[in-house]
Write a protein that holds these residues in place. Structure first.
Motif, short mmCIF file in Angstrom:
data_model
loop_
_atom_site.label_atom_id
_atom_site.label_comp_id
_atom_site.label_asym_id
_atom_site.label_seq_id
_atom_site.Cartn_x
_atom_site.Cartn_y
_atom_site.Cartn_z
N ARG A 61 31.53 -22.03 -61.42
CA ARG A 61 31.20 -20.71 -61.94
C ARG A 61 31.32 -19.64 -60.85
N GLY A 62 31.63 -18.43 -61.28
CA GLY A 62 31.66 -17.32 -60.34
C GLY A 62 32.90 -17.29 -59.49
N ASP A 63 32.83 -16.51 -58.41
CA ASP A 63 33.97 -16.27 -57.53
C ASP A 63 33.55 -16.56 -56.11
N SER A 64 34.37 -17.29 -55.37
CA SER A 64 34.05 -17.62 -53.98
C SER A 64 34.24 -16.43 -53.04
N LYS A 65 34.86 -15.37 -53.53
CA LYS A 65 35.04 -14.17 -52.71
C LYS A 65 33.85 -13.23 -52.89
N THR A 66 33.48 -12.54 -51.82
CA THR A 66 32.35 -11.62 -51.87
C THR A 66 32.79 -10.24 -52.34
N TRP A 67 31.79 -9.41 -52.63
CA TRP A 67 32.09 -8.03 -53.06
C TRP A 67 32.75 -7.25 -51.93
N THR A 68 33.55 -6.29 -52.32
CA THR A 68 34.09 -5.32 -51.36
C THR A 68 33.26 -4.05 -51.51
N VAL A 69 32.38 -3.80 -50.56
CA VAL A 69 31.42 -2.71 -50.72
C VAL A 69 30.99 -2.17 -49.35
N ASP A 70 30.80 -0.87 -49.30
CA ASP A 70 30.30 -0.19 -48.11
C ASP A 70 28.77 -0.18 -48.22
N PHE A 71 28.09 -1.02 -47.42
CA PHE A 71 26.64 -1.15 -47.62
C PHE A 71 25.81 -1.03 -46.35
N ILE A 72 26.43 -0.80 -45.20
CA ILE A 72 25.68 -0.77 -43.95
C ILE A 72 25.60 0.66 -43.39
#
Length: 266
Positions: A178-189
């Motif tokens: 289930r799901g995706d092994s890749k992480t989100w692409t996001v500006d979070f820091i």
């Protein structure tokens, strides 16, 4: 069954997987141990080969219930030959979902024969003072249990004559995963003005995502959300911005308070 050496493979941006795999190795108590830490990009350029006379231990973190995509890429280059193997996933007190089954399946396809599997707990990468999630884990109890697992693995090795005596180990999980092994692409820091540009975060980043020309901010296309740069900063200059990652951290902090214990399959 006589083992000539132990090979320990770990991907461990914040140190939890490495700590656990070393504790298991202490329980096995073999005189010849090689640590292969694939956290840094250069280390993942090396291919691993193993034989049936070695015991391979592989420990990886769980990302959204899966084995991280860049770890999968490296594992698919492993060349094993009926190598007895311990499959270990480390998760942040939520769930390990399909990650342990996925790791086991990948290693079997590379020529490994699982002799034991484990799902252990480490402090969540999103954990902070504001959003505590499995803080300071693995703790003393976790490491003691890991050493006991190592002792049981050693007993199992001594009780068999060859890898042909190793029976299949059933672990929880679903296929297709289930799901995706890749992480989100996001500006979070966010980076505060206390940043001294010391470069500690540059060294800690497992994917070379810290942009030296852009105030040490991570390249969101490369970033895997491991938060190693936040946790290692000596000035505490890096924090999570308001947004999807921080919202997830808040939710996990609220829902994952009940302590979970390591689970072993042997």
């Amino acid at each position: 069954m006589k083992i000539q050496s132990l090979k320990l493979v770990c991907f461990s941006p914040t140190g939890t997987s490495k700590t656990i795999i070393q504790s298991i190795a202490r329980g096995i108590s073999h005189s010849t141990v090689e640590l292969i830490d694939i956290t840094k990009p250069d280390a993942r350029n090396q291919q691993l080969q193993t034989s049936e006379n070695e015991l391979l231990l592989v420990a990886v973190p769980v990302y959204v219930g899966r084995v991280p995509a860049l770890v999968i890429d490296w594992l698919q280059s492993v060349k094993a030959c009926n190598t007895p193997t311990v499959c270990i996933v480390v998760y942040g007190n939520r769930e390990y979902d399909d990650a342990l089954l996925e790791l086991k399946d990948i290693l079997i396809k590379r020529g490994c024969i699982p002799i034991a599997c484990a799902a252990c707990i480490g402090e969540h990468s999103f954990s902070s003072f504001e959003t505590p999630i499995a803080v300071n884990r693995p703790d003393a109890s976790d490491l003691h249990q890991a050493e006991l697992l190592g002792s049981k693995i050693n007993e199992k090795l001594l009780s068999i004559s060859s890898v042909d005596d190793i029976s299949d180990i059933n672990v929880p999980g679903n296929y297709p995963y289930r799901g995706d092994s890749k992480t989100w692409t996001v500006d979070f820091i966010a980076i505060s003005n206390t940043c001294s540009k010391c470069g500690v975060c540059v060294e800690a980043c497992p994917v070379g995502a810290i942009d030296l020309e852009n105030n040490y901010l991570p390249d969101k296309e490369k970033c895997i959300l491991c938060c190693a740069c936040i946790k290692c900063c000596p000035q505490n200059a890096k924090t999570m911005k308001t947004g999807i990652v921080k919202d997830t951290a808040i939710r996990l902090s609220e829902k994952c308070k009940q302590r979970k214990e390591p689970v072993f399959f042997i």
